[in-house]
Enzyme design. Structure first.
Site, mmCIF file in Angstrom:
data_model
loop_
_atom_site.group_PDB
_atom_site.id
_atom_site.type_symbol
_atom_site.label_atom_id
_atom_site.label_comp_id
_atom_site.label_asym_id
_atom_site.label_seq_id
_atom_site.Cartn_x
_atom_site.Cartn_y
_atom_site.Cartn_z
ATOM 1 N N ASP A 1 -3.747 74.735 86.312
ATOM 2 C CA ASP A 1 -4.331 73.393 86.239
ATOM 3 C C ASP A 1 -5.860 73.471 86.159
ATOM 4 O O ASP A 1 -6.505 72.709 85.430
ATOM 5 C CB ASP A 1 -3.899 72.566 87.454
ATOM 6 C CG ASP A 1 -2.386 72.404 87.507
ATOM 7 O OD1 ASP A 1 -1.778 72.176 86.439
ATOM 8 O OD2 ASP A 1 -1.803 72.520 88.600
ATOM 9 N N HIS B 1 1.437 70.376 91.852
ATOM 10 C CA HIS B 1 1.542 70.895 90.487
ATOM 11 C C HIS B 1 2.703 70.236 89.748
ATOM 12 O O HIS B 1 3.709 70.870 89.428
ATOM 13 C CB HIS B 1 1.699 72.420 90.509
ATOM 14 C CG HIS B 1 1.880 72.988 89.126
ATOM 15 N ND1 HIS B 1 0.864 73.009 88.189
ATOM 16 C CD2 HIS B 1 2.967 73.502 88.506
ATOM 17 C CE1 HIS B 1 1.315 73.513 87.066
ATOM 18 N NE2 HIS B 1 2.600 73.815 87.222
HETATM 19 N N1 NAI Z 1 3.139 77.317 88.418
HETATM 20 C C1 NAI Z 1 2.875 77.085 87.155
HETATM 21 O O1 NAI Z 1 1.773 76.648 86.822
HETATM 22 C C2 NAI Z 1 3.885 77.374 86.112
HETATM 23 C C3 NAI Z 1 5.166 77.661 86.459
HETATM 24 N N2 NAI Z 1 6.094 77.966 85.514
HETATM 25 C C4 NAI Z 1 7.457 78.274 85.966
HETATM 26 O O2 NAI Z 1 7.644 79.684 85.976
HETATM 27 C C5 NAI Z 1 9.051 79.968 85.900
HETATM 28 C C6 NAI Z 1 9.306 81.078 84.901
HETATM 29 O O3 NAI Z 1 8.961 80.671 83.618
HETATM 30 P P1 NAI Z 1 9.215 81.664 82.358
HETATM 31 O O4 NAI Z 1 8.715 82.998 82.661
HETATM 32 O O5 NAI Z 1 8.733 80.953 81.175
HETATM 33 O O6 NAI Z 1 10.799 81.717 82.347
HETATM 34 P P2 NAI Z 1 11.739 82.832 81.673
HETATM 35 O O7 NAI Z 1 13.099 82.294 81.655
HETATM 36 O O8 NAI Z 1 11.138 83.294 80.415
HETATM 37 O O9 NAI Z 1 11.660 84.043 82.707
HETATM 38 C C7 NAI Z 1 12.183 83.942 83.967
HETATM 39 C C8 NAI Z 1 12.606 85.334 84.395
HETATM 40 O O10 NAI Z 1 13.114 85.220 85.708
HETATM 41 C C9 NAI Z 1 14.218 86.099 85.789
HETATM 42 N N3 NAI Z 1 15.072 85.748 86.909
HETATM 43 C C10 NAI Z 1 15.973 84.756 87.010
HETATM 44 N N4 NAI Z 1 16.572 84.801 88.212
HETATM 45 C C11 NAI Z 1 16.010 85.820 88.879
HETATM 46 C C12 NAI Z 1 16.192 86.378 90.159
HETATM 47 N N5 NAI Z 1 17.068 85.884 91.025
HETATM 48 N N6 NAI Z 1 15.427 87.418 90.502
HETATM 49 C C13 NAI Z 1 14.530 87.927 89.655
HETATM 50 N N7 NAI Z 1 14.309 87.451 88.437
HETATM 51 C C14 NAI Z 1 15.052 86.411 88.059
HETATM 52 C C15 NAI Z 1 14.913 85.988 84.458
HETATM 53 O O11 NAI Z 1 15.762 87.078 84.223
HETATM 54 C C16 NAI Z 1 13.727 85.919 83.533
HETATM 55 O O12 NAI Z 1 13.357 87.212 83.099
HETATM 56 C C17 NAI Z 1 9.707 78.640 85.555
HETATM 57 O O13 NAI Z 1 10.276 78.098 86.703
HETATM 58 C C18 NAI Z 1 8.557 77.783 85.081
HETATM 59 O O14 NAI Z 1 8.791 76.421 85.257
HETATM 60 C C19 NAI Z 1 5.765 78.026 84.204
HETATM 61 C C20 NAI Z 1 4.491 77.759 83.810
HETATM 62 C C21 NAI Z 1 3.461 77.356 84.719
HETATM 63 O O1 OAA Z 2 5.260 72.428 82.499
HETATM 64 C C1 OAA Z 2 6.026 73.309 82.920
HETATM 65 O O2 OAA Z 2 7.226 73.164 83.067
HETATM 66 C C2 OAA Z 2 5.425 74.614 83.284
HETATM 67 C C3 OAA Z 2 4.247 74.378 84.116
HETATM 68 O O3 OAA Z 2 4.333 74.192 85.310
HETATM 69 C C4 OAA Z 2 2.978 74.189 83.443
HETATM 70 O O4 OAA Z 2 2.833 74.533 82.266
HETATM 71 O O5 OAA Z 2 2.070 73.670 84.097
#
Ligand code: NAI
Ligand code: OAA
Length: 512
Positions: A339, A366
């Site tokens: 953010d 967030h």
């Molecule tokens: N805090 C923030 O600002 C943001 C948060 N996110 C969040 O981050 C998370 C991940 O996003 P991406 O990497 O794009 O998803 P993705 O689906 O590409 O990767 C997630 C990974 O987690 C793994 N996974 C699932 N269950 C698991 C477990 N029990 N133990 C270990 N690994 C496990 C999967 O195998 C996969 O490799 C989502 O929940 C998303 O909403 C995404 C962007 C910004």
């Molecule tokens: O928007 C989403 O789902 C992933 C996230 O938290 C971000 O990009 O800020």
């Protein structure tokens, strides 16, 4: 802030004789840690008097010309050298000055203090003994938004950064005991970082960025599948850390034992039309099980939670850690750095500011309206019309959705998130290393408002959150004050949902 006296003793004379193609210019200077890219220090320009042994690892770039050369070591600085490929992170910069070894915090992820390099325009850096003056003025907090202040100033005599120079900087590092006496500041790669969910959209680029950190000795990658290939791939990068892979719950404990920082991007991402809260049902359970393992194996580690909905997953983690009797609120962080990164980018674009100058605190939570950029607290001080405030606030709040829609079903932000998470990891490692001046916005247990969790700027130290910065919430505008009140019910509900989930899980486990 303090003075790194020792650095002066290490000042390597500038190795840029007349034959070198680069001229000093006025402009923004950035400090790059070249050794991330240049494992062997380049030899000096042919006529330079500096010995190769004295050559530094730190490159300062100054000027705003079109490309930053990365000469092959054998031809470093030679006028006849054809232009090499641009430096990966900083196209658009030109002059390169060689300085002493870097402090580990200064690595090329945008975690760079920014300095106004104001060189005497008449100065010709013609040799080791040039009569040049480099005066750098303190600038804003830079991309990192971490510095209470940072300034550097040099007045040079017989060398570019001669003995009369002084350097004031708000960065410190581990100083190797031997190096202390030799007045040498060396980065020490000694931290172990685990990424859980390392094979995912965020996990992979995040692994790469952490692999580039000079502070990390072990990079442990865990996922339920596909992590071996990611680790094999990353392990070929010739940076200090050793890459290790762990697959599935049976290997999770080994992954976590002894780590300093655990980053959790495990979980499902959004698709168009979903809110972050729609991820709760799947991600709550994933975070719960991973945090249980963290509690059992590395309860002292800094825990960075990326998995959404962060507004709920952090309270879940807190409850699980409490249930395990190891909760330390100072070491549990919801990663809201993205953010801030977005706010800085959008404000810089809107106001025509240099990106590296802008620092906007973002508070609240967030998700949607719980993300509250405090534009009135932007540094450098800048004014916004009501319309600009409204437009920027909405864009920052909806930026995640902007990416989700653009990806059209292929996930949410991954690259910018990896960048933001790497910044937060680096800040944590710097805090662990004793840097006394590390500030980040993050979602933590807080007493800043009546809500038990709240994102705000915090000061990070060796033991985690050292203090929560309350001043950002003082003197905010009416618009911000009313947005703050408006976000509280949603944030409160998300927190309670997380806590309730953790309690139910505990109840269910007890009744089995
Ligand atoms: N805090 C923030 O600002 C943001 C948060 N996110 C969040 O981050 C998370 C991940 O996003 P991406 O990497 O794009 O998803 P993705 O689906 O590409 O990767 C997630 C990974 O987690 C793994 N996974 C699932 N269950 C698991 C477990 N029990 N133990 C270990 N690994 C496990 C999967 O195998 C996969 O490799 C989502 O929940 C998303 O909403 C995404 C962007 C910004
Ligand atoms: O928007 C989403 O789902 C992933 C996230 O938290 C971000 O990009 O800020």
């Amino acid at each position: 802030m303090f003075i790194i006296r020792t650095l002066m003793l290490e000042m390597t004379p500038i190795v840029r004789p007349k034959t070198c193609p680069m001229k000093p210019t006025r402009g923004i200077g950035q400090w790059l840690v070249a050794h991330s890219f240049l494992p062997t220090p380049p030899p000096p320009c042919p006529s330079a008097k500096a010995s190769a042994a004295a050559l530094p690892y730190l490159v300062v770039t100054a000027g705003a010309a079109t490309s930053i050369p990365r000469p092959p070591p054998s031809s470093w600085g030679r006028a006849s050298t054809p232009p090499p490929p641009p430096f990966p992170f900083f196209p658009g910069l030109r002059d390169i000055l060689l300085l002493p070894p870097p402090r580990p915090s200064l690595w090329p992820l945008g975690l760079l203090p920014s300095f106004e390099l104001d060189m005497a325009s008449s100065a010709t850096i013609s040799s080791v003994g040039a009569q040049a003056a480099l005066v750098s003025k303190p600038r804003n907090h830079g991309i990192s938004g971490l510095k209470a202040s940072s300034s550097i100033s040099f007045e040079l005599g017989s060398s570019f950064l001669g003995k009369t120079g002084s350097l004031r900087e708000s960065v410190t590092t581990r100083v190797a005991p031997k190096a202390k006496s030799a007045a040498r500041i060396l980065p020490e790669a000694s931290y172990k970082v685990a990424v859980l969910g390392a094979a995912g959209g965020i996990g992979q680029p995040l692994g790469l960025l952490i692999k580039m950190s000079p502070l990390v000795s072990e990079l442990r990658l865990y996922d339920i599948a596909n992590v071996k290939g990611v680790a094999a791939d990353l392990s070929h990068c010739n940076t200090p850390s050793q890459v290790m892979d762990f697959t599935g719950p049976a290997e999770l404990a080994s992954c976590l034992k002894g780590v300093d920082v655990v980053v959790i991007p495990a979980g499902v991402p959004r698709k168009p039309g979903m809110t972050r809260d729609d991820l709760f049902n799947i991600n709550a359970g994933i975070v719960k099980s991973l945090i249980e393992a963290v509690a059992d194996n590395c309860p002292e580690a800094f825990i960075h939670i990326i998995s959404n909905p962060v507004n709920s997953t952090v309270p879940i983690a807190a409850e699980i850690l409490k249930q395990k009797g190891v909760y330390n609120p100072k070491k549990l962080f919801g990663v809201s750095t993205l953010d801030v990164v977005r706010a800085n980018t959008f404000v810089a674009q809107k106001k025509g500011l240099k990106l590296i100058d802008v620092d906007v605190p973002v508070v609240g939570g967030h998700a949607g309206i719980t993300i509250l950029p405090l534009l009135s607290k932007t540094r450098p001080s800048v004014t916004f019309t009501d319309e600009e405030t409204e437009q920027l606030t909405k864009r920052i709040q909806n930026a995640g959705t902007e990416v989700v829609e653009a990806k059209a079903g292929a996930g949410s932000a991954t690259l910018s998130m990896a960048y933001a998470a790497a910044r937060f990891v680096e800040s944590s490692l710097r805090a662990l290393a004793g840097d006394p001046d590390v500030y980040e916005c993050t979602y933590v247990q807080s007493e800043l408002t009546e809500l038990p969790f709240f994102a705000s700027r915090v000061k990070l130290g060796k033991n985690g959150v050292e203090s929560i910065i309350s001043s950002d919430l003082e003197g905010i505008t009416e618009y911000e004050a009313s947005a703050l009140e408006a976000l509280k019910p949603e944030l409160k509900a998300s927190i309670e949902k997380g806590i309730e989930f953790a309690h139910k899980q505990q109840g269910a486990a007890a009744s089995v």
